[in-house]
Design an enzyme around this catalytic site. Structure first.
Site, PDB file in Angstrom:
ATOM      1  N   ASP A  98       0.836  -1.204   0.000  1.00 64.30           N
ATOM      2  CA  ASP A  98       0.000   0.000   0.000  1.00 64.30           C
ATOM      3  C   ASP A  98       0.866   1.247   0.000  1.00 64.30           C
ATOM      4  O   ASP A  98       1.532   1.539   0.989  1.00 64.30           O
ATOM      5  CB  ASP A  98      -0.907  -0.015   1.224  1.00 64.30           C
ATOM      6  CG  ASP A  98      -1.835   1.181   1.277  1.00 64.30           C
ATOM      7  OD1 ASP A  98      -1.986   1.857   0.246  1.00 64.30           O
ATOM      8  OD2 ASP A  98      -2.409   1.436   2.349  1.00 64.30           O
ATOM      9  N   ASP A 318      -1.694   6.418  -6.760  1.00 70.98           N
ATOM     10  CA  ASP A 318      -2.038   5.519  -5.660  1.00 70.98           C
ATOM     11  C   ASP A 318      -2.279   4.116  -6.181  1.00 70.98           C
ATOM     12  O   ASP A 318      -3.216   3.871  -6.932  1.00 70.98           O
ATOM     13  CB  ASP A 318      -3.270   6.037  -4.928  1.00 70.98           C
ATOM     14  CG  ASP A 318      -3.744   5.064  -3.868  1.00 70.98           C
ATOM     15  OD1 ASP A 318      -2.892   4.533  -3.132  1.00 70.98           O
ATOM     16  OD2 ASP A 318      -4.955   4.829  -3.779  1.00 70.98           O
TER      17      ASP A 318
END
Length: 494
Positions: A98, A318
């Protein structure tokens, strides 16, 4: 310079060998990147958008992300994850990769509401700091806790310095995790020479989750935790860098094929063709200054101020977002330009609110390239597959829909895995910049370590390519030990 005696030459040779072997033990550290696909079939865009919406609500609040997904076919649900070993004796945990959060956390024993099985076919484990001989609880007086409190990533139940450093992450969709911070041993692999892998370890601070709620309790895509690669000082990247164990940089290359996988290394990929743009230094996430969008070489008529970075506006890359999201000031001109650039033989239609197309030729021949230009004249050239999603194929006729979505009422553009796949991305945190280049993620990459040397890391992540072999590296170590023993013998007889 005086002539060396026989003993002097032996000593000099031994020192030289030791120096060479010491230099070979530098980073990059490597992690094996894997992907699992629990579900095969079609998922509507609305479902992907809903999942991304829930995630974005958390992303913009600066809290821990949910599962990182990414595939050439985002309708096949998958996760990027890696393995980390923690504790003494070490236990292996599967954690999601992440880039939108900072903290490494794993599910701990006991845990309220935590899934006990995984639809990914993984054997879920629980971390128990009370059975690890090297673990210690992080107190509120710990320097790391003070840093975490300043960034709202920790809190203390009392003002006593002996109380435990805790965290609570609550998310907009009702999901969340609660726990406390522990300090324990992290095991990782480093590249020695050209082929040999050396096991290394160091003490780091990470989260111990004792309660989970919402989507985190669901077993369909359950893993053991989340590995945050964010910019905060509490991230593992920052901790290893502060210990002098790795450069403050990491790189990934996520394969867009159905088999998935890819490359994730602690270090800076230095392959030719990588272009860089500065990070927005004041931003919490990986914000870049997007300046223009061009379709088929024609810059779209978008006011540059629409891309300006403020506390409520800007462009974020992202890896945890499945699709891509454009502010409405950019989305509408993009769709208009795309419609005007395709052949009249292409049937364009709107399906469930999405602009779609029916074509009979290849997507590369039918649709134009798109160029995103960032600060520093850094261009990201996108193929049609980077902004379109194939919905169906019947008798040679294919239906594609625009995978980029309109963002209404917000000024945030988010570039997710649909754009990021099949590209090297370099996060140079020390240099405050991000670089990228189109790349076949099944190939080796050239990685620069903090020592300035480069190693070729393959997609298996635990070996490097080169002419030397494990046998050569082993022989070199044997020679070094032999020379050191000679050195000790001569010293003892001086």
């Amino acid at each position: 310079m005086p002539a060396l005696s026989g003993a002097g030459w032996v000593i000099l040779g031994a020192v030289a060998v030791l120096l060479l072997l010491g230099a070979a033990g530098a980073f990059p550290a490597t992690l094996k990147l894997e992907r699992a696909f629990p579900v095969k079939g079609n998922v509507e865009l609305s479902h992907l958008r809903a999942r991304d919406r829930a995630r974005h609500g958390r992303l913009l609040q600066g809290v821990v992300d949910f599962p990182v997904e990414g595939s050439a076919d985002p309708f096949t649900v998958g996760l990027y994850f890696t393995r980390v070993k923690l504790g003494s004796p070490p236990k292996e945990f599967y954690v999601q990769i992440d880039t939108g959060s900072d903290i490494l956390w794993v599910t701990c024993n006991p845990c309220d509401g935590c899934p006990k099985s995984s639809g990914l076919g993984l054997d879920l484990k629980l971390f128990d700091p009370f059975t690890s001989s090297s673990a210690s609880l992080v107190s509120c007086s710990h320097e790391v806790c003070n840093v975490a409190i300043e960034t709202q990533n920790a809190f203390c139940a009392s003002e006593s310095g002996d109380s435990h450093c805790n965290y609570t992450y609550n998310y907009g969709d009702g999901s969340g995790t609660k726990g406390y911070y522990v300090s324990d041993t992290l095991y990782y692999d480093t590249v020695v020479g050209n082929d040999l892998i050396a096991n290394s370890s160091t003490s780091i601070v990470f989260g111990c989750s004792v309660s989970q709620s919402g989507d985190l309790t669901k077993p369909e895509r359950a893993v053991d935790g989340i590995f945050g690669f964010g910019r905060n000082e509490l991230s593992v990247i920052s901790q290893l860098s502060s210990h002098g164990l790795s450069p403050k940089a990491f790189s990934h290359c996520l394969k867009g094929t159905e088999n998935g996988g890819g490359i994730l290394v602690l270090g800076e990929v230095v392959e030719p063709g990588i272009v860089y743009t500065p990070l927005v230094s004041s931003a919490y996430h990986y914000n870049l200054n997007l300046q223009s969008i061009a379709v088929n070489g024609q810059v779209l008529p978008i006011d540059p101020s629409a891309f300006a970075t403020t506390t409520t506006r800007g462009t974020i890359i992202d890896s945890g977002t499945t699709l891509a999201y454009l502010i409405e000031e950019a989305f509408d001109p993009f769709v208009t330009a795309l419609l005007s650039s395709i052949s009249p033989s292409v049937q364009a239609f709107v399906w469930k609110g999405n602009q779609c197309f029916t074509i009979t030729s290849s997507v590369e021949e039918t649709f134009p390239s798109v160029t995103l230009t960032f600060e520093g004249d850094a261009s990201m050239i996108l193929k049609p597959e980077d902004y379109l999603l194939q919905q169906a194929s019947v008798d040679g006729t294919m239906t594609w829909c625009i995978g980029w979505q309109r963002v209404q009422g917000q000024g945030i553009t988010i570039l997710g895995d649909l754009v990021m796949k099949d590209k090297i991305f370099v996060y140079d945190l020390a240099g405050q910049r991000i670089g990228w280049a189109n790349y076949d993620c099944s190939l080796s990459v050239n990685v620069s370590a903090s020592s300035g040397k480069s190693d070729y890391v393959d997609t298996n992540q635990l070996s490097v390519s080169g002419s030397s072999s494990l046998k050569d590296a082993f022989c070199a170590q044997v020679v070094a030990i032999f020379l050191v023993r000679i050195l000790l013998f001569w010293v003892s007889h001086l």
